[in-house]
Design a protein around this motif. Structure first.
Motif, PDB file in Angstrom:
ATOM      1  N   SER A  34       2.365  -7.119  -8.747  1.00  0.00           N
ATOM      2  CA  SER A  34       1.377  -6.040  -8.767  1.00  0.00           C
ATOM      3  C   SER A  34       1.943  -4.800  -9.448  1.00  0.00           C
ATOM      4  CB  SER A  34       0.944  -5.728  -7.335  1.00  0.00           C
ATOM      5  OG  SER A  34      -0.011  -4.713  -7.322  1.00  0.00           O
ATOM      6  N   CYS A  43      -2.167   2.897 -17.712  1.00  0.00           N
ATOM      7  CA  CYS A  43      -1.439   3.308 -16.505  1.00  0.00           C
ATOM      8  C   CYS A  43      -0.174   4.074 -16.883  1.00  0.00           C
ATOM      9  CB  CYS A  43      -1.081   2.088 -15.644  1.00  0.00           C
ATOM     10  SG  CYS A  43      -2.507   1.345 -14.801  1.00  0.00           S
ATOM     11  N   THR A  73       0.840  -1.194   0.000  1.00  0.00           N
ATOM     12  CA  THR A  73       0.000   0.000   0.000  1.00  0.00           C
ATOM     13  C   THR A  73       0.865   1.230   0.000  1.00  0.00           C
ATOM     14  OG1 THR A  73      -0.138  -0.101   2.388  1.00  0.00           O
ATOM     15  CG2 THR A  73      -1.943  -1.107   1.151  1.00  0.00           C
ATOM     16  N   ASP A  80      -2.600   2.318  -5.248  1.00  0.00           N
ATOM     17  CA  ASP A  80      -2.417   1.116  -4.426  1.00  0.00           C
ATOM     18  C   ASP A  80      -0.978   0.604  -4.453  1.00  0.00           C
ATOM     19  OD1 ASP A  80      -5.066   1.158  -3.642  1.00  0.00           O
ATOM     20  OD2 ASP A  80      -5.684  -0.450  -5.020  1.00  0.00           O
ATOM     21  N   VAL A  81      -0.303   0.712  -5.599  1.00  0.00           N
ATOM     22  CA  VAL A  81       1.075   0.218  -5.686  1.00  0.00           C
ATOM     23  C   VAL A  81       2.102   1.288  -5.339  1.00  0.00           C
ATOM     24  CG1 VAL A  81       0.527  -1.628  -7.323  1.00  0.00           C
ATOM     25  CG2 VAL A  81       1.309   0.587  -8.189  1.00  0.00           C
ATOM     26  N   ASP A 116      -6.684   4.295  -9.133  1.00  0.00           N
ATOM     27  CA  ASP A 116      -6.734   3.467  -7.923  1.00  0.00           C
ATOM     28  C   ASP A 116      -5.620   2.426  -7.920  1.00  0.00           C
ATOM     29  OD1 ASP A 116      -8.890   4.819  -6.829  1.00  0.00           O
ATOM     30  OD2 ASP A 116     -10.377   3.328  -7.472  1.00  0.00           O
ATOM     31  N   GLN A 117      -5.396   1.775  -9.056  1.00  0.00           N
ATOM     32  CA  GLN A 117      -4.322   0.785  -9.164  1.00  0.00           C
ATOM     33  C   GLN A 117      -2.965   1.426  -8.904  1.00  0.00           C
ATOM     34  OE1 GLN A 117      -4.785  -0.719 -13.146  1.00  0.00           O
ATOM     35  NE2 GLN A 117      -6.251  -2.298 -12.527  1.00  0.00           N
ATOM     36  N   LEU A 118      -2.723   2.565  -9.530  1.00  0.00           N
ATOM     37  CA  LEU A 118      -1.441   3.249  -9.377  1.00  0.00           C
ATOM     38  C   LEU A 118      -1.232   3.765  -7.955  1.00  0.00           C
ATOM     39  CD1 LEU A 118      -1.478   5.084 -12.798  1.00  0.00           C
ATOM     40  CD2 LEU A 118       0.217   3.384 -12.074  1.00  0.00           C
ATOM     41  N   ARG A 143     -10.330   3.837 -12.237  1.00  0.00           N
ATOM     42  CA  ARG A 143      -9.847   2.478 -11.962  1.00  0.00           C
ATOM     43  C   ARG A 143      -8.318   2.414 -12.039  1.00  0.00           C
ATOM     44  NH1 ARG A 143     -12.866   0.292 -15.358  1.00  0.00           N
ATOM     45  NH2 ARG A 143     -11.406  -0.136 -17.030  1.00  0.00           N
ATOM     46  N   LYS A 144      -7.741   3.038 -13.055  1.00  0.00           N
ATOM     47  CA  LYS A 144      -6.284   3.016 -13.225  1.00  0.00           C
ATOM     48  C   LYS A 144      -5.587   3.836 -12.140  1.00  0.00           C
ATOM     49  CE  LYS A 144      -6.788   0.565 -16.891  1.00  0.00           C
ATOM     50  NZ  LYS A 144      -6.440  -0.850 -16.949  1.00  0.00           N
ATOM     51  N   THR A 153       0.939  -3.376 -13.247  1.00  0.00           N
ATOM     52  CA  THR A 153       0.433  -2.012 -13.427  1.00  0.00           C
ATOM     53  C   THR A 153       1.251  -1.280 -14.480  1.00  0.00           C
ATOM     54  OG1 THR A 153      -0.316  -1.979 -11.134  1.00  0.00           O
ATOM     55  CG2 THR A 153      -0.072   0.141 -12.221  1.00  0.00           C
ATOM     56  N   ASP A 159       0.446  -2.015 -18.186  1.00  0.00           N
ATOM     57  CA  ASP A 159      -0.805  -1.480 -18.716  1.00  0.00           C
ATOM     58  C   ASP A 159      -0.562  -0.146 -19.430  1.00  0.00           C
ATOM     59  OD1 ASP A 159      -3.246   0.179 -18.707  1.00  0.00           O
ATOM     60  OD2 ASP A 159      -4.121  -1.512 -17.618  1.00  0.00           O
TER      61      ASP A 159
END
Length: 128
Positions: free
Chosen positions: A23, A33, A2, A70-71, A66-68, A63-64, A27, A30
């Motif tokens: 993860s 991303c 996180t 999160d990592v 959020d992924q970026l 959505r992207k 990301t 993509d």
């Protein structure tokens, strides 16, 4: 994972857990991303601004982002507005990523944190 942050003294963070490495690499693989990463290299942008610049639907952008986040690649901040309608903006948190393989640790990703971009109207999300 996180959020990846540099260790003491600005030392890069080393990721050695397979799930964290997968993860982050997933990301970065993509193209959407990567477009968002490129767009945030010089300034903090809202999801709407990212959607326009990257030519992505707003739902995909969220959505992207959020992924970026999160990592640990992006950080969410609050952009203050005189109207009282504050919005989230996203700023790039990394300067470089280095992938290495060694016989003792296996695959290691080292992440160097960039000094965050901040406008005069930005605050770190959740800050008092």
């Amino acid at each position: 994972m996180t959020g990846a942050h540099s260790g003491p003294g600005g030392e890069p963070t080393a990721l050695t857990e397979e799930a964290d490495i997968e993860s982050l690499l997933g990301t970065l693989e993509d193209p959407d991303c990567r477009a968002i990463i490129e767009a945030t290299t010089s300034e903090a942008l809202s999801a709407s601004e990212l959607s326009d610049r990257c030519e992505l639907p707003l739902s995909t952008t969220y959505r992207k982002v959020d992924q970026l986040t999160d990592v640990g690649v992006l950080e969410e901040r609050v952009r203050l507005s005189r109207s009282g309608q504050h919005t989230s903006e996203y700023t790039l948190q990394i300067d470089s990523i280095q992938l290495s393989v060694d016989s003792e640790s296996g695959i290691v990703l080292k992440i160097s944190e960039e000094q965050p971009l901040q406008s005069d109207n930005s605050l770190v999300a959740g800050a008092d």
